[in-house]
Enzyme design. Structure first.
Site, PDB file in Angstrom:
ATOM      1  CD  GLU A   4       9.517  21.188  10.791  1.00  0.00           C
ATOM      2  OE1 GLU A   4       9.442  19.955  10.319  1.00  0.00           O
ATOM      3  OE2 GLU A   4       9.947  21.846  11.509  1.00  0.00           O
ATOM      4  CB  SER A  60      12.616  17.900  10.126  1.00  0.00           C
ATOM      5  OG  SER A  60      13.071  17.168  11.096  1.00  0.00           O
ATOM      6  NE  ARG A  88       6.813  19.275  13.872  1.00  0.00           N
ATOM      7  CZ  ARG A  88       6.235  18.826  15.245  1.00  0.00           C
ATOM      8  NH1 ARG A  88       5.118  19.285  15.445  1.00  0.00           N
ATOM      9  NH2 ARG A  88       6.506  17.448  15.468  1.00  0.00           N
TER      10      ARG A  88
HETATM   11  C1  LIG Z   1      18.976  21.139  14.869  1.00  0.00           C
HETATM   12  C2  LIG Z   1      17.687  21.468  14.967  1.00  0.00           C
HETATM   13  C3  LIG Z   1      16.875  20.637  15.463  1.00  0.00           C
HETATM   14  C4  LIG Z   1      15.252  20.787  15.462  1.00  0.00           C
HETATM   15  N1  LIG Z   1      14.385  19.968  15.832  1.00  0.00           N
HETATM   16  C5  LIG Z   1      13.020  20.194  15.795  1.00  0.00           C
HETATM   17  C6  LIG Z   1      12.323  19.481  16.291  1.00  0.00           C
HETATM   18  O1  LIG Z   1      12.530  18.412  16.894  1.00  0.00           O
HETATM   19  N2  LIG Z   1      10.825  19.500  16.243  1.00  0.00           N
HETATM   20  C7  LIG Z   1      10.540  20.752  15.616  1.00  0.00           C
HETATM   21  O2  LIG Z   1       9.134  21.139  15.545  1.00  0.00           O
HETATM   22  N3  LIG Z   1      11.582  21.753  15.182  1.00  0.00           N
HETATM   23  C8  LIG Z   1      12.564  21.507  15.092  1.00  0.00           C
HETATM   24  N4  LIG Z   1      13.540  22.273  14.701  1.00  0.00           N
HETATM   25  C9  LIG Z   1      13.005  23.487  14.007  1.00  0.00           C
HETATM   26  C10 LIG Z   1      13.161  24.755  14.766  1.00  0.00           C
HETATM   27  O3  LIG Z   1      13.721  24.778  15.786  1.00  0.00           O
HETATM   28  C11 LIG Z   1      11.679  24.979  15.184  1.00  0.00           C
HETATM   29  O4  LIG Z   1      10.538  25.220  14.459  1.00  0.00           O
HETATM   30  C12 LIG Z   1      11.571  26.482  16.086  1.00  0.00           C
HETATM   31  O5  LIG Z   1      10.329  26.518  16.713  1.00  0.00           O
HETATM   32  C13 LIG Z   1      11.511  27.592  14.981  1.00  0.00           C
HETATM   33  O6  LIG Z   1      11.909  28.655  16.331  1.00  0.00           O
HETATM   34  P1  LIG Z   1      12.614  29.934  15.828  1.00  0.00           P
HETATM   35  O7  LIG Z   1      12.657  30.839  16.800  1.00  0.00           O
HETATM   36  O8  LIG Z   1      13.993  29.665  15.272  1.00  0.00           O
HETATM   37  O9  LIG Z   1      11.851  30.439  14.501  1.00  0.00           O
HETATM   38  P2  LIG Z   1      12.315  31.208  13.244  1.00  0.00           P
HETATM   39  O10 LIG Z   1      12.834  30.054  12.288  1.00  0.00           O
HETATM   40  O11 LIG Z   1      13.006  32.419  13.652  1.00  0.00           O
HETATM   41  O12 LIG Z   1      11.021  31.638  12.766  1.00  0.00           O
HETATM   42  C14 LIG Z   1       9.955  30.658  12.269  1.00  0.00           C
HETATM   43  C15 LIG Z   1       8.780  31.504  11.818  1.00  0.00           C
HETATM   44  O13 LIG Z   1       8.070  32.220  13.118  1.00  0.00           O
HETATM   45  C16 LIG Z   1       7.948  33.506  12.465  1.00  0.00           C
HETATM   46  N5  LIG Z   1       8.223  34.538  13.668  1.00  0.00           N
HETATM   47  C17 LIG Z   1       9.394  34.336  14.694  1.00  0.00           C
HETATM   48  N6  LIG Z   1       9.073  35.035  15.802  1.00  0.00           N
HETATM   49  C18 LIG Z   1       7.793  35.466  15.511  1.00  0.00           C
HETATM   50  C19 LIG Z   1       6.983  36.587  16.536  1.00  0.00           C
HETATM   51  N7  LIG Z   1       7.208  36.830  17.429  1.00  0.00           N
HETATM   52  N8  LIG Z   1       5.709  36.883  15.821  1.00  0.00           N
HETATM   53  C20 LIG Z   1       5.145  36.321  14.788  1.00  0.00           C
HETATM   54  N9  LIG Z   1       6.115  35.452  13.952  1.00  0.00           N
HETATM   55  C21 LIG Z   1       7.268  35.116  14.353  1.00  0.00           C
HETATM   56  C22 LIG Z   1       9.121  33.997  11.532  1.00  0.00           C
HETATM   57  O14 LIG Z   1       8.591  34.973  10.747  1.00  0.00           O
HETATM   58  C23 LIG Z   1       9.056  32.673  10.790  1.00  0.00           C
HETATM   59  O15 LIG Z   1       7.893  32.628   9.970  1.00  0.00           O
HETATM   60  C24 LIG Z   1      14.991  22.046  14.615  1.00  0.00           C
HETATM   61  C25 LIG Z   1      15.919  22.823  14.195  1.00  0.00           C
HETATM   62  C26 LIG Z   1      17.113  22.558  14.356  1.00  0.00           C
HETATM   63  C27 LIG Z   1      18.091  23.737  13.736  1.00  0.00           C
END
Ligand SMILES: Cc1cc2nc3c(=O)[nH]c(=O)nc-3n(C[C@H](O)[C@H](O)[C@H](O)COP(=O)(O)OP(=O)(O)OC[C@H]3O[C@@H](n4cnc5c(N)ncnc54)[C@H](O)[C@@H]3O)c2cc1C
Length: 294
Positions: free
Chosen positions: A288, A218, A169
């Site tokens: 996480e 999570s 992660r």
């Molecule tokens: C219902 C639900 C279920 C989920 N299930 C899972 C699962 O099964 N497995 C899992 O691993 N995760 C899960 N997640 C967590 C999440 O969806 C993942 O970690 C996802 O990859 C985060 O992506 P995001 O675009 O929302 O990132 P964000 O939350 O917007 O950002 C995450 C990080 O990335 C950075 N960031 C974003 N874009 C960039 C960029 N272009 N350049 C540099 N840094 C950047 C941000 O600053 C932050 O530090 C779940 C979330 C929810 C709400």
């Protein structure tokens, strides 16, 4: 000059629906706009914070000082078959659901772990997003990412998978910089069962996860040899509530916003959970989520 907004409530850009305002907020659609925003922020000595889908982030009630760059409009995806491999290129803000669709078009295995994974492609790279089911392969971003393009010191740099330092992660080799694009490769080995399995995995998420309420996935990573959700449930914490932040009745490793939860409620609930699990089970839990503006 560029067209930024001021005092934009970030709760509208996070899946937890929590968070104060961004001092300055901008959504670039292309690389020139992104570069202009960075130059402007540097000129005015504003800190830059990146936001993707906001599905793994807790934003402070006070909001985030400086410039928040939301990458959601920086989206687009293309794929081609080459030497018996499917090669996909996606811009940072492309929803993971579109990446899933590309793999699904060719009935390829990566569609399975991408089923129901929210957020954007870059967030998936940063968090090395994936699932725990060891029977599913691939099951993490690090297995399908080939290369990542990063905007660093005004230049676009391409980094290969081996440079990205993926761990559970997390990835960090792309820092410092902003991820602008990612390339994915997978052998074009059609598996007709994939479509049905994706449907089943989506159904399983609906049953097991509290998708009807705002959440950020999570809360805690799984400590080696344990499942965080099981530990929290065994401590009797399901339904435990501080303000409008509550440990989900459906899945104990989810905190849900049952009304107008504040980030401080969520942080207190995280602390209470960590303390209780340490006291009752002797295991330390580590979040996480990414905290922004604290
Ligand atoms: C219902 C639900 C279920 C989920 N299930 C899972 C699962 O099964 N497995 C899992 O691993 N995760 C899960 N997640 C967590 C999440 O969806 C993942 O970690 C996802 O990859 C985060 O992506 P995001 O675009 O929302 O990132 P964000 O939350 O917007 O950002 C995450 C990080 O990335 C950075 N960031 C974003 N874009 C960039 C960029 N272009 N350049 C540099 N840094 C950047 C941000 O600053 C932050 O530090 C779940 C979330 C929810 C709400």
């Amino acid at each position: 000059m560029f067209d930024f907004q001021e005092n934009v409530p970030l709760k509208n850009y996070t899946s937890l629906k929590i968070g104060g305002p961004a001092e300055f907020f901008y959504q670039p659609t292309n690389i020139e706009q992104l570069k202009t925003a960075i130059v402007w922020a540097k000129l005015h000595s504003h800190k830059i914070t990146l936001l993707g889908g906001g599905t793994n982030t807790l934003v402070s009630d006070e909001g985030v000082k400086g410039l928040v760059i939301c990458m959601r409009k920086f989206a687009g995806i293309e794929s081609k078959l080459e030497n018996e491999n499917l090669r996909i290129t996606a811009l940072a803000g492309t929803p993971k659901s579109l990446l899933l669709k590309e793999f699904l078009k060719y009935k390829l295995a990566p569609a399975e772990f991408l089923a129901g994974l929210p957020g954007d492609v870059a967030g998936g790279v940063v968090m090395n997003a994936g699932i725990g089911e060891v029977t599913i392969r691939p099951r993490e971003f690090c297995e399908i990412v080939d290369w990542v393009e990063v905007l660093r010191d005004g230049q676009l740099v391409v980094l290969q998978k081996k440079d990205l330092e993926f761990t559970y992660r997390k990835s960090k080799g792309w820092q410092p910089g902003i991820i602008t694009r990612a390339g994915f490769t997978w052998p074009n080995l059609e598996d007709v069962q994939v479509v049905e399995r994706v449907k089943n995995l989506n159904r399983a998420r609906l049953t097991k996860q509290p998708l009807e309420l705002p959440n950020a996935g999570s809360v805690f990573i799984n400590p080696p040899g344990y499942k965080s959700g099981k530990l929290i449930e065994e401590c009797g914490l399901k339904g435990y509530r501080i303000g409008d932040a509550m440990i989900s009745e459906k899945h104990a490793n989810f905190i849900v916003n049952v009304g107008h939860a504040k980030a401080t409620d969520v942080l207190q609930l995280i602390k209470h959970t960590q303390d209780t699990v340490l006291e009752m089970k002797g295991v330390s839990l580590h979040p996480e989520w990414i905290l922004l503006g604290f």
